[in-house]
Design a protein around this motif. Structure first.
Motif, PDB file in Angstrom:
ATOM      1  N   PRO A   1     -86.831  -5.123  -7.122  1.00 47.34           N
ATOM      2  CA  PRO A   1     -86.498  -3.926  -7.709  1.00 47.34           C
ATOM      3  C   PRO A   1     -87.341  -2.609  -7.190  1.00 47.34           C
ATOM      4  O   PRO A   1     -87.058  -1.601  -7.222  1.00 47.34           O
ATOM      5  N   TYR A   2     -88.551  -3.129  -6.848  1.00 47.71           N
ATOM      6  CA  TYR A   2     -89.595  -2.395  -6.413  1.00 47.71           C
ATOM      7  C   TYR A   2     -90.777  -3.242  -6.032  1.00 47.71           C
ATOM      8  O   TYR A   2     -90.555  -4.274  -6.026  1.00 47.71           O
ATOM      9  N   VAL A   3     -91.573  -2.572  -5.182  1.00 48.24           N
ATOM     10  CA  VAL A   3     -92.754  -3.263  -4.547  1.00 48.24           C
ATOM     11  C   VAL A   3     -93.891  -2.205  -4.798  1.00 48.24           C
ATOM     12  O   VAL A   3     -93.844  -0.936  -4.778  1.00 48.24           O
ATOM     13  N   MET A   4     -95.005  -2.744  -5.171  1.00 49.32           N
ATOM     14  CA  MET A   4     -96.533  -1.891  -5.470  1.00 49.32           C
ATOM     15  C   MET A   4     -97.330  -2.456  -4.096  1.00 49.32           C
ATOM     16  O   MET A   4     -98.120  -3.352  -4.001  1.00 49.32           O
ATOM     17  N   LEU A   5     -97.134  -1.498  -3.091  1.00 50.44           N
ATOM     18  CA  LEU A   5     -98.096  -1.795  -1.951  1.00 50.44           C
ATOM     19  C   LEU A   5     -99.542  -1.214  -2.272  1.00 50.44           C
ATOM     20  O   LEU A   5     -99.635  -0.192  -2.686  1.00 50.44           O
ATOM     21  N   GLU A   6    -100.507  -2.073  -1.752  1.00 49.42           N
ATOM     22  CA  GLU A   6    -101.898  -1.770  -1.949  1.00 49.42           C
ATOM     23  C   GLU A   6    -102.317  -1.496  -0.298  1.00 49.42           C
ATOM     24  O   GLU A   6    -102.716  -2.520   0.301  1.00 49.42           O
TER      25      GLU A   6
ATOM     26  N   PHE B   1     -89.475   2.449  -4.137  1.00 45.19           N
ATOM     27  CA  PHE B   1     -88.244   2.122  -4.841  1.00 45.19           C
ATOM     28  C   PHE B   1     -87.199   2.397  -4.034  1.00 45.19           C
ATOM     29  O   PHE B   1     -87.458   2.786  -2.877  1.00 45.19           O
ATOM     30  N   GLY B   2     -85.846   1.480  -4.034  1.00 44.50           N
ATOM     31  CA  GLY B   2     -84.905   1.446  -2.942  1.00 44.50           C
ATOM     32  C   GLY B   2     -83.724   1.849  -3.924  1.00 44.50           C
ATOM     33  O   GLY B   2     -83.384   1.113  -4.742  1.00 44.50           O
ATOM     34  N   VAL B   3     -82.601   2.624  -3.052  1.00 39.31           N
ATOM     35  CA  VAL B   3     -81.376   3.013  -3.988  1.00 39.31           C
ATOM     36  C   VAL B   3     -80.139   3.197  -2.854  1.00 39.31           C
ATOM     37  O   VAL B   3     -80.445   3.824  -1.842  1.00 39.31           O
ATOM     38  N   ILE B   4     -79.004   3.038  -3.312  1.00 37.47           N
ATOM     39  CA  ILE B   4     -77.762   3.151  -2.431  1.00 37.47           C
ATOM     40  C   ILE B   4     -76.860   3.788  -3.618  1.00 37.47           C
ATOM     41  O   ILE B   4     -76.650   3.452  -4.521  1.00 37.47           O
ATOM     42  N   CYS B   5     -76.262   4.945  -3.005  1.00 37.78           N
ATOM     43  CA  CYS B   5     -75.247   5.804  -3.635  1.00 37.78           C
ATOM     44  C   CYS B   5     -73.978   4.575  -4.312  1.00 37.78           C
ATOM     45  O   CYS B   5     -73.496   3.904  -3.231  1.00 37.78           O
ATOM     46  N   PRO B   6     -73.618   4.632  -5.542  1.00 36.51           N
ATOM     47  CA  PRO B   6     -72.637   3.581  -5.873  1.00 36.51           C
ATOM     48  C   PRO B   6     -71.415   3.710  -5.652  1.00 36.51           C
ATOM     49  O   PRO B   6     -70.538   2.827  -5.480  1.00 36.51           O
ATOM     50  N   THR B   7     -71.053   4.990  -4.798  1.00 43.06           N
ATOM     51  CA  THR B   7     -69.689   5.146  -4.333  1.00 43.06           C
ATOM     52  C   THR B   7     -69.174   4.137  -3.229  1.00 43.06           C
ATOM     53  O   THR B   7     -68.276   4.015  -2.959  1.00 43.06           O
ATOM     54  N   VAL B   8     -70.479   3.664  -2.619  1.00 47.12           N
ATOM     55  CA  VAL B   8     -70.069   2.796  -1.481  1.00 47.12           C
ATOM     56  C   VAL B   8     -69.396   1.414  -1.743  1.00 47.12           C
ATOM     57  O   VAL B   8     -68.412   0.842  -1.269  1.00 47.12           O
ATOM     58  N   GLU B   9     -69.551   1.028  -3.016  1.00 47.74           N
ATOM     59  CA  GLU B   9     -68.959  -0.051  -3.718  1.00 47.74           C
ATOM     60  C   GLU B   9     -67.508  -0.206  -3.519  1.00 47.74           C
ATOM     61  O   GLU B   9     -66.768  -1.043  -3.443  1.00 47.74           O
ATOM     62  N   LYS B  10     -66.802   1.127  -3.755  1.00 40.34           N
ATOM     63  CA  LYS B  10     -65.420   1.235  -3.660  1.00 40.34           C
ATOM     64  C   LYS B  10     -64.881   1.416  -2.371  1.00 40.34           C
ATOM     65  O   LYS B  10     -63.720   1.172  -1.950  1.00 40.34           O
ATOM     66  N   ASP B  11     -65.508   2.386  -1.615  1.00 38.10           N
ATOM     67  CA  ASP B  11     -65.008   2.921  -0.307  1.00 38.10           C
ATOM     68  C   ASP B  11     -65.552   2.364   0.917  1.00 38.10           C
ATOM     69  O   ASP B  11     -65.170   2.869   2.070  1.00 38.10           O
TER      70      ASP B  11
END
Length: 736
Positions: free
Chosen positions: A154-159, A168-178
């Protein structure tokens, strides 16, 4: 010696030493403090064959790190794609090169799932950098368990460099349907809420970065809501983006910033950060300069070996293009898709051809060029799209609707302010057959109403290869057949209604004088000689066959009423018409045959069944408002009516169909005929109707009919008016 220095000299020496120390710190610790390089959205373009160059990226990263040790390399994803390079080993070579480039972290974008979740997890196990995706949950489906997804964090803590950097990393949820072929095991949650859950953990970080696949608008909202996020690095995504092919950055007033990858560009982006009193000063994003270095030799060698292998397999010439086909490369590809699928229009995002840049197709077209130009895995799709939607898309086609470019369309053009579809004027309320990609068919960017019923098994690439594999003569024949294919429109309506009928006084003069004819009938169509209120049933059918040069029309009505004494009101009407067709509104020749009769056997007095006919030859004009005007000479025939003349004269008329408000339809038909003969026959025949949809094909209908007949031998104009109020059920079919 030191003892001999004066106090002033000692003070000056101390100041000089301090200045040297400061200067040495500036050299050792440059103003940037930290440099972040980023790359994404190359969508499988590993080498020059598909418009990319990972060897150049490797050279840039090595040169940048040699100059600035504190350099972080990240990716918001969409590195993989359905290119031939990635397809041969499902991205194994691409991830290997990423590993050698020294990526620190990557967020999978929607393109990275092109080979499936299991393959992406396998690739991640082969590299030394982590994958982060915060707003994802993995859900098993019947017959499809979820593999071990612990590699996706869900996340990484780089030292790094004495700093704690939370990513963090995220993708727009609309790709799930289209998004084409999106796996049902991958569920995307709301990005903002998903990241917000880790606010407590973020307090232990010196710097917080979000690698995003969001629209520009959503990214700004992200920073405004989460004040503890310092930087967003993302791939351009969404119809509201206005930059393409450039490195975009946007800074809020508090200095936090959004940086975008250069979509489809092999060059990396770069941004410098400096920590001052616990706050980060973030510089402007820029394309990473080459710093005097070229591409990495070993990486270039590996990529060339892959490309040579692909060239040996796919380099055979499929077709020889003309100069015009090569110059209008995107148009050539679009027309190939619509011709192969047999549709009137083709609509594909311009960004799908992004790897072409400003290059044209080669005169000797090969399969490898087709698959490199269009390297998306979308299946082809066929849809029915109404003319009003197509007109809106045409007007907005050059706006940044899709991935900052727009849409490309074939089979439609604009002439003198009018839209022409495959040689015929676009009709707003007609549904047109459209070829497109699976992505748009699923409703991406809300351009088209989602409809996956017409998805094909073949990808768009397969369709292109199939078309250009044909001989030149076969392609010409297919194009000619498509351009001259008729549009056939049919409507079948069943109507039930009440009608109120009234007559003028002159009607009595047109009834039979035979004393045996107590049956109150008339030899004039639509006259029954008395007022009445009746329940009616009508079956209405009409069909049009339209080519770029010709229009054939047929219409048939039959009516039944519920009262016994006036059975002559049960009648039928048949119209057959031919008209020359043209995209421009002009007067063109037409011919029409109209037959009218009653649904009666001979009556008790022995009178034969009335039958009337009219033939008209003349000129007709149709304009963009669907208004048809008719003018010509005609002749009325009264079959089985002894002693009545056949009348020849002038025939004028119009037909109109249009929209009222949002859904209601208004239509009207009117014909005027006057003869040159001794009886000076004149007739009026027309109606106007309003149809208001209730549900599906069921509509409320209101219609007013007017019929008039004047015969000089009797005198007076007989008028018959009838008002209908009822329901109609319509079945409509348009076939191309």
């Amino acid at each position: 010696m030191n003892s001999s220095l004066s106090c002033a000299q000692r003070a000056l020496l101390g100041r000089f030493a301090g200045l040297v120390c400061v200067l040495s710190l500036i050299v050792v610790c440059p103003a940037s403090g930290l440099q972040i390089m980023y790359q994404g959205a190359i969508q499988g373009a590993m080498g020059p064959l598909s418009g990319g160059n990972m060897a150049l990226l490797k050279g840039e990263v090595d040169a940048a790190r040699a100059k600035e040790r504190e350099t972080l390399l990240v990716s918001p994803g969409s590195i993989l794609g359905a290119t031939l390079e990635c397809g041969r080993d499902k991205g194994k070579q691409m991830f290997s090169i990423m590993n050698e480039c020294g990526f620190d972290v990557m967020t999978p974008g929607q393109h990275d799932f092109v080979f499936g979740l299991d393959t992406l997890l396998e690739r991640s196990s082969e590299v030394g950098f982590p994958l982060v995706l915060t707003n994802v949950t993995f859900e098993p489906q019947p017959g499809a368990d979820v593999p071990d997804t612990s590699a996706v964090k869900p996340y990484v803590m780089l030292e790094r460099f004495g700093k704690k950097i939370m990513v963090f990393g995220v993708i727009c949820p609309t790709v799930e349907k289209d998004w084409p072929g999106w796996e049902t095991r991958i569920h995307l949650e709301q990005p903002l809420e998903s990241v917000q859950k880790y606010e407590a953990e973020a307090k232990h970080a010196d710097l917080v970065i979000v690698l995003a696949n969001l629209s520009f608008r959503d990214s700004i909202l992200f920073l405004k809501k989460l004040k503890w996020v310092n930087l967003i690095i993302g791939n351009p995504m969404g119809p509201d983006e206005v930059f393409y092919g450039e490195c975009l950055d946007f800074s809020l007033r508090d200095g936090r910033r959004i940086c975008w990858t250069m979509n489809g560009n092999p060059r990396a982006g770069s941004v410098s950060l400096r920590s001052v009193d616990g706050l980060w000063e973030i510089g402007s994003a820029r394309p990473e300069p080459l710093l005097g270095h070229s591409e990495d030799v070993e990486t270039a060698r590996r990529i060339k070996a892959v490309e040579d292998e692909i060239l040996a397999t796919y380099s055979q010439t499929l077709a020889t293009l003309t100069d015009s086909e090569s110059e209008d490369s995107i148009g050539t590809l679009l027309n190939a898709v619509r011709t192969e699928l047999g549709t009137e229009i083709c609509i594909i995002p311009t960004s799908a051809f992004g790897s072409m840049k400003k290059q044209n197709l080669s005169a000797n077209l090969t399969e490898i060029e087709l698959r490199s130009v269009f390297h998306f895995p979308d299946r082809a799709a066929m849809m029915r799209v109404d003319g009003a939607t197509i007109a809106k898309l045409w007007k907005r086609r050059n706006e940044p609707l899709v991935n900052e470019t727009g849409i490309s369309m074939a089979g439609i053009k604009e002439e003198k302010g009018r839209l022409i579809v495959n040689g015929r004027v676009l009709v707003p309320h007609d549904a047109y057959k459209v070829a497109t990609t699976e992505y748009l068919a699923r409703g991406a960017f809300s351009l088209l109403k989602p409809d996956v019923s017409g998805l094909r098994r073949e990808t768009v690439q397969d369709v292109l290869v199939e078309f250009f594999s044909k001989s030149a003569e076969e392609r010409r024949t297919a194009v000619n057949r498509l351009e001259h294919r008729p549009i056939v429109k049919q409507t079948l309506s069943v109507r039930g209604s009440y009608s109120q009928v009234s007559f003028s006084d002159a009607v009595r003069g047109y009834q039979y004088s035979d004393p045996k004819a107590l049956y109150p009938n008339s030899d004039i169509p639509n006259f029954v000689g008395a007022e009445h209120l009746a329940r009616n049933a009508m079956v209405h059918w009409e069909a049009t066959s339209l080519t770029p040069d010709h229009e054939y029309f047929a219409r048939f009505d039959t009516t039944y009423k519920d009262f016994r004494e006036y059975k002559a009101a049960d009648n039928w009407n048949l119209t057959l018409r031919y008209r020359r067709n043209d995209a421009e509104p002009k007067w063109l020749p037409f011919g029409e045959l109209n037959l009218f009769g009653t649904n009666l056997e001979p009556d008790v007095a022995g009178h034969k069944r009335p039958l009337f006919g009219k033939v008209v030859l003349g000129m007709a004009r149709k304009d963009d408002r669907d208004l048809r005007l008719f003018a010509g000479v005609g002749k009325i025939y009264r079959f089985s009516m002894n002693g009545r003349p056949e009348n020849a004269g002038v025939n004028l008329g119009y037909e109109y169909t249009g929209k009222v408000g949002k859904n209601a339809t208004l239509d009207s038909v009117f014909t005027y005929f006057t003869s040159f003969d001794n009886d000076k026959l004149t007739t009026y025949d027309g109606n106007i109707g309003l149809k208001i949809p209730i549900v599906s094909r069921l509509s409320a209908e209101f219609r007013y009919y007017l019929f008039g007949w004047r015969d000089a031998s009797i005198g007076g104009t007989a008028l018959r008016a009838e008002t209908f109020s009822g329901l109609s059920y319509d079945l409509m079919l348009r076939h191309f």
